[in-house]
Scaffold this motif. Structure first.
Motif, PDB file in Angstrom:
ATOM      1  N   SER A   1       0.839  -1.190   0.000  1.00 39.33           N
ATOM      2  CA  SER A   1       0.000   0.000   0.000  1.00 39.33           C
ATOM      3  C   SER A   1       0.880   1.247   0.000  1.00 39.33           C
ATOM      4  N   GLY A   2       0.409   2.277  -0.672  1.00 39.16           N
ATOM      5  CA  GLY A   2       1.107   3.560  -0.658  1.00 39.16           C
ATOM      6  C   GLY A   2       0.525   4.533   0.340  1.00 39.16           C
TER       7      GLY A   2
ATOM      8  N   ALA B   1      -5.209   3.898  -6.457  1.00 40.69           N
ATOM      9  CA  ALA B   1      -4.352   2.893  -7.088  1.00 40.69           C
ATOM     10  C   ALA B   1      -4.735   2.692  -8.552  1.00 40.69           C
ATOM     11  N   VAL B   2      -6.032   2.576  -8.811  1.00 38.50           N
ATOM     12  CA  VAL B   2      -6.512   2.360 -10.180  1.00 38.50           C
ATOM     13  C   VAL B   2      -6.160   3.542 -11.088  1.00 38.50           C
ATOM     14  N   ALA B   3      -6.060   4.728 -10.507  1.00 46.27           N
ATOM     15  CA  ALA B   3      -5.735   5.916 -11.301  1.00 46.27           C
ATOM     16  C   ALA B   3      -4.344   5.847 -11.920  1.00 46.27           C
ATOM     17  N   GLN B   4      -3.520   4.911 -11.473  1.00 45.21           N
ATOM     18  CA  GLN B   4      -2.170   4.757 -12.025  1.00 45.21           C
ATOM     19  C   GLN B   4      -2.120   3.738 -13.166  1.00 45.21           C
ATOM     20  N   GLN B   5      -3.256   3.355 -13.730  1.00 47.07           N
ATOM     21  CA  GLN B   5      -3.292   2.292 -14.736  1.00 47.07           C
ATOM     22  C   GLN B   5      -2.516   2.640 -15.993  1.00 47.07           C
ATOM     23  N   ASP B   6      -2.368   3.937 -16.302  1.00 41.95           N
ATOM     24  CA  ASP B   6      -1.622   4.309 -17.508  1.00 41.95           C
ATOM     25  C   ASP B   6      -0.134   4.013 -17.383  1.00 41.95           C
TER      26      ASP B   6
ATOM     27  N   TRP C   1       6.859   3.703  -7.883  1.00 40.23           N
ATOM     28  CA  TRP C   1       6.244   3.633  -6.564  1.00 40.23           C
ATOM     29  C   TRP C   1       5.837   4.990  -5.989  1.00 40.23           C
ATOM     30  N   PRO C   2       6.596   6.076  -6.195  1.00 45.24           N
ATOM     31  CA  PRO C   2       6.149   7.366  -5.656  1.00 45.24           C
ATOM     32  C   PRO C   2       4.771   7.815  -6.131  1.00 45.24           C
ATOM     33  N   GLN C   3       4.332   7.343  -7.295  1.00 41.98           N
ATOM     34  CA  GLN C   3       3.009   7.727  -7.774  1.00 41.98           C
ATOM     35  C   GLN C   3       1.890   7.121  -6.927  1.00 41.98           C
ATOM     36  N   PHE C   4       2.202   6.058  -6.196  1.00 38.33           N
ATOM     37  CA  PHE C   4       1.189   5.402  -5.371  1.00 38.33           C
ATOM     38  C   PHE C   4       1.122   5.979  -3.945  1.00 38.33           C
TER      39      PHE C   4
END
Length: 470
Positions: A394-395, A417-422, A462-465
Motif C-alpha cells: 500500500s502507498g 491505485a486504479v488511477a495509475q493504470q496508464d 512507486w512514488p506515484q502510489f
C-alpha cells in the motif's frame, strides 16, 4: 483515602465491561493499520507509542481483545484521574467517586477504551496535564514541572497535545500570569522541549507530513466537522451531564478564589482551533471531560441535585453511553445500520474478513496487490493466507515506506491505485469490492484492476502510489 482506593469500583467496573465487549464486531480501521507497521522510532503520520504497544500486544496474542488492553488500561486510569479533580478542589471522597464513575461510563471514554488508537492514550495525557495545571493554580506550582514531563512523553504518542499546551499557555496569560514567571514553569517547558524534541524535529525535518494528513481530513470532512462539532461535544460528554461540565467551566469564574479559571478560555480556544482546522470533531473532548470532573464540586449543582438524583443521572447516562459506544447489540441488521448512524466508529469495525476474502479470491497467481487504503491492506494482512499477506502493499501513509511490490503483475485496489493504470502496458477490469450496508465511506464502490507490465521500474513508479491522508 488514596485516589486509587476512591476510584477502585468504577475502575474495575469499566475494565470488566471493556474486556467483555473487546472481542466483539472486529478490529478498528486504525488497528488494522498498526498491525502492518514494523517497529520504528518515527512514522510519517504519527509518533510511535501506540504502534509499539500494539506490536507488543500482537507478540502476546493475535486476539483483538489483547491488542486493546492498552486502551482498557488507559480508560481505567482515566477514571482514577477524574476522581482526583474534585480532590484538588477540596471535595470529599463521595464527590471524587462520583466524578470517577461519571467519567468512566460516559460516551467518549468508552469509545476510546473499546478500540486502541492514538486517541486512547492522548485522552489520558490531556487529563493528567490539565489536572497538574489545576494543581498549580491551586497553589502547587511544582506540578508544572510534571505537566511538562507528561506532555513531552505524550508527544511520542500524538502531537495534538502541543495544541493543548498552546491553549493553556494563552489561558494562563489571562487568568494566572504569575505561574508563567515561576521557575517551575520554565523547568516544565524545558523538560517538555527535551522529551518532545525528537518527534517534533522529525516532523519538521520531513516537511510536516502530518500536516498533509490533517489537510486531507479537512478536505474530506471539514464542512461536516464544523457543523457537528458542538453537538458532538455534548453527545460525547453525555447529554444528561451537560449542566455538570458547564458548571465545571463557569464556577471558577463565579466563585472568588476558585482554582481552574484557565480551563474555560482554554476550551474556547480549542473549539476555535478545531473550527479553523476541522479534521476531527472530538479534539476538544480532552478539555471537556476535566470540566465534567470539576463540575461535581459545584455548590449550585449540589443544592439543586440531591445525592440520589446525582447518582441516578450518572447511572442513566452510563446505560445510554454503553448502548451507543460499545458493541452490545447483535452484529446484524437492523442493529448495525441503526447504531452506526449515531456511532460512526461501528462502520470501521465490521466486514473486514469478507473484504479480505474477496480480494484473495480475485487475486491471480503471481500477482502482488496494491491497495490504496491502509485499513483494507491491513485486513488482507490480518485475515489473508500466508501468500496473500506476503503479496499485499500500500502507498497509504506509513505503509508506503515498506517499499514497492516485486511482481510485474499486480491487482490494483482502490480509486487512487486504479488511477495509475496508464503506467502499465495492459490492464483489465477485476470488478468492484462488494460491501455491506454498513461500510466506511472510503470503501464504497472500490474499483479493482488486473494490470501487468509496468512501463518503468518499481523504484521510479512507486512514488506515484504514495498517499498521505486520514
Amino acid at each position: 483515602m488514596s485516589p486509587l482506593r476512591v476510584a477502585a469500583a468504577p475502575m474495575v467496573a469499566v475494565t470488566l465491561v471493556l474486556l467483555a465487549v473487546g472481542p466483539r464486531y472486529g478490529p478498528h480501521w486504525d488497528e488494522l493499520y498498526f498491525g502492518m507497521l514494523p517497529l520504528q522510532w518515527w512514522y510519517v503520520d504519527q509518533p510511535p507509542m501506540t504502534v509499539w504497544l500494539s506490536w507488543i500486544a500482537a507478540r502476546i496474542s493475535d486476539g483483538i481483545w489483547v491488542q486493546r488492553l492498552p486502551a482498557v488500561a488507559a480508560a481505567a486510569a482515566g477514571a482514577v484521574v477524574a476522581g482526583m479533580y474534585p480532590r484538588v478542589l477540596g471535595a470529599g471522597p463521595g464527590t471524587q467517586k462520583l466524578a470517577a464513575w461519571a467519567h468512566a461510563f460516559t460516551v467518549y471514554p468508552l469509545l476510546m477504551g473499546h478500540v486502541f488508537t492514538t486517541a486512547a492514550i492522548d485522552l489520558l495525557a490531556w487529563q493528567v496535564v490539565i489536572l497538574l495545571v489545576l494543581r498549580a493554580t491551586a497553589g502547587h506550582p511544582r506540578s508544572l514541572v510534571w505537566a511538562g514531563a507528561v506532555a513531552g512523553v505524550a508527544c511520542w504518542n500524538k502531537l495534538l497535545i502541543v495544541v493543548l499546551l498552546a491553549a493553556i499557555f494563552a489561558s494562563l496569560l489571562l487568568t494566572d500570569r504569575w505561574l508563567l514567571r515561576t521557575r517551575n514553569a520554565v523547568a516544565g517547558a524545558c523538560l517538555f522541549g527535551v522529551l518532545a524534541a525528537p518527534q517534533l524535529v522529525a516532523q519538521l525535518a520531513h516537511g510536516l507530513p502530518m500536516g498533509q494528513v490533517s489537510a486531507g481530513l479537512v478536505a474530506e470532512q471539514g464542512t461536516l466537522v464544523r457543523l457537528v462539532l458542538l453537538p458532538t461535544i455534548a453527545l460525547f460528554a453525555g447529554p444528561p451531564l451537560l449542566r455538570v461540565w458547564v458548571a465545571g467551566l463557569v464556577d471558577p469564574w463565579r466563585l472568588p478564589g476558585r482554582a481552574g479559571r484557565f480551563l474555560l478560555p482554554a476550551l474556547l480556544l480549542l473549539i476555535v482551533w478545531t473550527l479553523a482546522f476541522p479534521s476531527q470533531p472530538h479534539y476538544p473532548m480532552g478539555a471537556v471531560l476535566p470540566a465534567l470532573a470539576m463540575g461535581w464540586t459545584s455548590p449550585r449543582l449540589n443544592e439543586d441535585w440531591s445525592p440520589t438524583k446525582r447518582r441516578a443521572v450518572v447511572a442513566a447516562n452510563a446505560a445510554v453511553a454503553c448502548l451507543l459506544s460499545l458493541p452490545v447489540l447483535p452484529a446484524s441488521e437492523p442493529w448495525l445500520s441503526t447504531l452506526s448512524r449515531v456511532n460512526p466508529m461501528i462502520r470501521e469495525q465490521v466486514g473486514w474478513p469478507d473484504y479480505a476474502q474477496q480480494i484473495g479470491e480475485i487475486r491471480q497467481d503471481g500477482e502482488d496487490v496494491i491497495i490504496d487504503t491502509y485499513a483494507l491492506a491491513g485486513a488482507v494482512h490480518r485475515y489473508g493466507s500466508a501468500s496473500e499477506r506476503a503479496a499485499v502493499y500500500s502507498g497509504h501513509n506509513g505503509l508506503w515506506d515498506l517499499g514497492p511490490p516485486q511482481s510485474k503483475q499486480v491487482l490494483l485496489v482502490g480509486e487512487h491505485a486504479v488511477a495509475q493504470q496508464d503506467s502499465f502496458a495492459s490492464c483489465e477490469p477485476a470488478g468492484e469490492l462488494q460491501t455491506r450496508p454498513v461500510v466506511h465511506p472510503q470503501l464504497v464502490d472500490v474499483p479493482m484492476l488486473h494490470c501487468s507490465g509496468p512501463l518503468v521500474d518499481w523504484q521510479a513508479l512507486w512514488p506515484q502510489f504514495r498517499r498521505l491522508s486520514g
